[in-house]
Write a protein that holds these residues in place. Sequence first.
Motif, PDB file in Angstrom:
ATOM      1  N   GLY A 381      25.739  24.361  23.559  1.00  0.00           N
ATOM      2  CA  GLY A 381      24.452  23.841  24.010  1.00  0.00           C
ATOM      3  C   GLY A 381      23.445  23.946  22.887  1.00  0.00           C
ATOM      4  N   LEU A 382      22.478  23.051  22.890  1.00  0.00           N
ATOM      5  CA  LEU A 382      21.404  23.092  21.906  1.00  0.00           C
ATOM      6  C   LEU A 382      20.103  23.305  22.661  1.00  0.00           C
ATOM      7  N   ALA A 383      19.641  24.568  22.664  1.00  0.00           N
ATOM      8  CA  ALA A 383      18.415  24.927  23.383  1.00  0.00           C
ATOM      9  C   ALA A 383      17.213  24.408  22.604  1.00  0.00           C
ATOM     10  N   LYS A 384      16.293  23.737  23.294  1.00  0.00           N
ATOM     11  CA  LYS A 384      15.245  22.974  22.620  1.00  0.00           C
ATOM     12  C   LYS A 384      14.265  23.831  21.819  1.00  0.00           C
ATOM     13  N   ARG A 385      13.726  24.870  22.405  1.00  0.00           N
ATOM     14  CA  ARG A 385      12.570  25.546  21.811  1.00  0.00           C
ATOM     15  C   ARG A 385      12.856  26.046  20.403  1.00  0.00           C
ATOM     16  N   GLU A 386      13.924  26.783  20.236  1.00  0.00           N
ATOM     17  CA  GLU A 386      14.254  27.344  18.927  1.00  0.00           C
ATOM     18  C   GLU A 386      15.403  26.607  18.255  1.00  0.00           C
ATOM     19  N   GLU A 387      15.885  25.529  18.883  1.00  0.00           N
ATOM     20  CA  GLU A 387      17.022  24.779  18.357  1.00  0.00           C
ATOM     21  C   GLU A 387      18.200  25.718  18.082  1.00  0.00           C
ATOM     22  N   THR A 388      18.492  26.556  19.083  1.00  0.00           N
ATOM     23  CA  THR A 388      19.553  27.546  18.968  1.00  0.00           C
ATOM     24  C   THR A 388      20.842  27.003  19.574  1.00  0.00           C
ATOM     25  N   VAL A 389      21.953  27.209  18.890  1.00  0.00           N
ATOM     26  CA  VAL A 389      23.258  26.829  19.421  1.00  0.00           C
ATOM     27  C   VAL A 389      23.778  27.964  20.289  1.00  0.00           C
ATOM     28  N   VAL A 390      24.113  27.656  21.545  1.00  0.00           N
ATOM     29  CA  VAL A 390      24.617  28.674  22.468  1.00  0.00           C
ATOM     30  C   VAL A 390      26.024  28.288  22.907  1.00  0.00           C
ATOM     31  N   PHE A 391      26.806  29.311  23.289  1.00  0.00           N
ATOM     32  CA  PHE A 391      28.180  29.134  23.703  1.00  0.00           C
ATOM     33  C   PHE A 391      28.338  29.632  25.141  1.00  0.00           C
ATOM     34  N   PRO A 392      29.350  29.135  25.882  1.00  0.00           N
ATOM     35  CA  PRO A 392      29.506  29.549  27.277  1.00  0.00           C
ATOM     36  C   PRO A 392      30.136  30.923  27.452  1.00  0.00           C
ATOM     37  N   ASP A 393      30.646  31.518  26.376  1.00  0.00           N
ATOM     38  CA  ASP A 393      31.303  32.818  26.502  1.00  0.00           C
ATOM     39  C   ASP A 393      30.427  33.902  25.879  1.00  0.00           C
ATOM     40  N   GLU A 394      31.052  34.996  25.431  1.00  0.00           N
ATOM     41  CA  GLU A 394      30.293  36.162  24.981  1.00  0.00           C
ATOM     42  C   GLU A 394      29.815  36.069  23.544  1.00  0.00           C
ATOM     43  N   ARG A 395      30.106  34.965  22.859  1.00  0.00           N
ATOM     44  CA  ARG A 395      29.680  34.850  21.465  1.00  0.00           C
ATOM     45  C   ARG A 395      28.161  34.814  21.338  1.00  0.00           C
ATOM     46  N   GLU A 396      27.669  35.389  20.267  1.00  0.00           N
ATOM     47  CA  GLU A 396      26.240  35.408  20.018  1.00  0.00           C
ATOM     48  C   GLU A 396      25.742  34.000  19.687  1.00  0.00           C
ATOM     49  N   PRO A 397      24.509  33.649  20.119  1.00  0.00           N
ATOM     50  CA  PRO A 397      23.940  32.351  19.744  1.00  0.00           C
ATOM     51  C   PRO A 397      23.816  32.234  18.226  1.00  0.00           C
ATOM     52  N   VAL A 398      23.826  31.013  17.746  1.00  0.00           N
ATOM     53  CA  VAL A 398      23.729  30.735  16.317  1.00  0.00           C
ATOM     54  C   VAL A 398      22.396  30.061  16.031  1.00  0.00           C
ATOM     55  N   GLN A 399      21.624  30.644  15.123  1.00  0.00           N
ATOM     56  CA  GLN A 399      20.351  30.076  14.695  1.00  0.00           C
ATOM     57  C   GLN A 399      20.566  29.411  13.336  1.00  0.00           C
ATOM     58  N   MET A 400      20.741  28.118  13.329  1.00  0.00           N
ATOM     59  CA  MET A 400      20.985  27.390  12.090  1.00  0.00           C
ATOM     60  C   MET A 400      19.660  27.085  11.401  1.00  0.00           C
ATOM     61  N   GLN A 401      19.695  27.003  10.076  1.00  0.00           N
ATOM     62  CA  GLN A 401      18.483  26.711   9.331  1.00  0.00           C
ATOM     63  C   GLN A 401      18.042  25.275   9.578  1.00  0.00           C
ATOM     64  N   ARG A 402      16.723  25.057   9.522  1.00  0.00           N
ATOM     65  CA  ARG A 402      16.154  23.758   9.864  1.00  0.00           C
ATOM     66  C   ARG A 402      16.686  22.633   8.988  1.00  0.00           C
ATOM     67  N   HIS A 403      16.938  22.931   7.715  1.00  0.00           N
ATOM     68  CA  HIS A 403      17.395  21.888   6.805  1.00  0.00           C
ATOM     69  C   HIS A 403      18.904  21.697   6.836  1.00  0.00           C
ATOM     70  N   ASP A 404      19.596  22.469   7.648  1.00  0.00           N
ATOM     71  CA  ASP A 404      21.051  22.370   7.730  1.00  0.00           C
ATOM     72  C   ASP A 404      21.433  20.975   8.246  1.00  0.00           C
ATOM     73  N   PRO A 405      22.215  20.199   7.484  1.00  0.00           N
ATOM     74  CA  PRO A 405      22.589  18.859   7.945  1.00  0.00           C
ATOM     75  C   PRO A 405      23.408  18.880   9.221  1.00  0.00           C
ATOM     76  N   GLY A 406      24.130  19.987   9.467  1.00  0.00           N
ATOM     77  CA  GLY A 406      24.854  20.103  10.727  1.00  0.00           C
ATOM     78  C   GLY A 406      23.908  20.172  11.903  1.00  0.00           C
ATOM     79  N   LEU A 407      22.829  20.961  11.771  1.00  0.00           N
ATOM     80  CA  LEU A 407      21.812  21.037  12.822  1.00  0.00           C
ATOM     81  C   LEU A 407      21.130  19.679  12.997  1.00  0.00           C
ATOM     82  N   GLN A 408      20.838  19.008  11.902  1.00  0.00           N
ATOM     83  CA  GLN A 408      20.191  17.704  11.992  1.00  0.00           C
ATOM     84  C   GLN A 408      21.068  16.694  12.730  1.00  0.00           C
TER      85      GLN A 408
END
Length: 491
Positions: A381-408
């Motif tokens: 999932g891509l949560a809007k406010r902080e643009e955080t990548v979340v997973f449905p299991d126990e993995r920690e959310p991933v905060q990708m850098q703003r300029h990361d082309p993957g995030l873009q």
Amino acid sequence: MSESRKASIKEKVRRISSRPGVYLMKDRFGTVLYVGKAKSLKKRVSTYFQPSRKTQIAQPKIIAMIDLVHDIETIEVKSETEALLLEGKLIKEYRPRYNTDFVDNKQFLLVRVDVSSELPRFRLTRNRREDGARYFGPFAHSGLLRRTLAEMRLQFGILLGDAKPEKLSDGRWRLYDDARAEIYRQTEVVTQEEYHTRVEQACAFLDGKSREWLADLKEEMAKSAADQRFERAAELRDIIAALTRTIEPSRRFTRVPKVVSVKANEAVEALKLALEMSEAPLVMECFDISHISGEHVVASMVRFVGGRPDKQGYRRFRIRSFIGNDDFRAMEEVVGRRYRRLHEEGRPFPDLIVIDGGLGQVRAAQKAFLVLDLIPPTLIGLAKREETVVFPDEREPVQMQRHDPGLQLLQRIRDEAHRFANSFNADLRSKKIRESVLDDFDGLGPVKRRALMEKFRSVEKLKHASLDELKQVEGIGPKTAESLKAFLDRL
């Protein structure tokens, strides 16, 4: 337990259906104490609160739990197999203190290999940590695992946890003492580089063993469920889940160098690195829910191939299973409809599913696969406010850098799904507004209005209908047709 609480719980039990499902025992704070499955919810749950129950229960912990129960929630499903799968999912989600059968497989052994050390050893452990080491397993049969490692030591010339290698003056290593060296099939004196090659070969062998064992476990679980040995099937299901998590690469955050301008395929590769996927997500599908105050609830799915929109693959959904405002239920419905159809048609799933939303929406999407008994592809999932990548299991959310082309790339597909959902919503609102003009014509009730719209599909087409065509609609008589024709001509 007080008499008033007994009466309240008795009334709840009385209203429970006899269908298969899962039940959740909760305390007065709403905390889930226990999750169980049942062929008949009513029959199973009622046994906990019968007067003779305490003398029948073998586990003192369950006796203590019953005294804490303030509420019971039930979830109906279609079959015992579906209840089995849902039970395991909820136990992992809530981790109830009184569930003892599914304790994250800590009774099973893992093989840990610290590949970053000078001479990696193959050690046994019961806990998997995010420490950079490689893990294999879990393995339910410790005796078989130990024999496998002993054979691997002979075959590949690797070190187990009890080894004491000796570093020689020339920088090479003597792996075993002279008395043991004769029984091994590999040279006992090696360089560090030569030994690391052995480790890679042994890891590949163990990885293949894990995947081979996973297939056997799935077959055994299906057979156990078919034979109605549900406790054994539940045990196997949890081992399979843990083994699958171990085999799949973990999704830890990887930094991607700053790139000002990248092509679509480079963005796909950057996303692969950021999510630590084994393969690049060449095909991605993203879902979004759109509504206004619970009305006109719709969903969109957009599809990107090679990092670019594939507009022929876009889909729109109207919510069918309920009326109201519930994003979670809506997400579960549309994801289930999409991938049930692909599964039935034998078409491949995408490499990556993106949900516009946070953890709740992502878990709703995961539930759709659980109910269908399908293994989902990578789901985020891509949560809007902080643009955080979340997973449905126990993995920690991933905060990708703003300029990361993957995030873009994730932002582009999310924004496109949002735009597509909103446009569908706007179309439906406009259509409803246009259709509302029929409310001004006396003599048309809801049934006749619906019959007209099903026949002509829009007010615009209805305006161009002939008198004979109006008369052909069920419930529209000659006089009504003439009056309606005159009304429509004035619009």
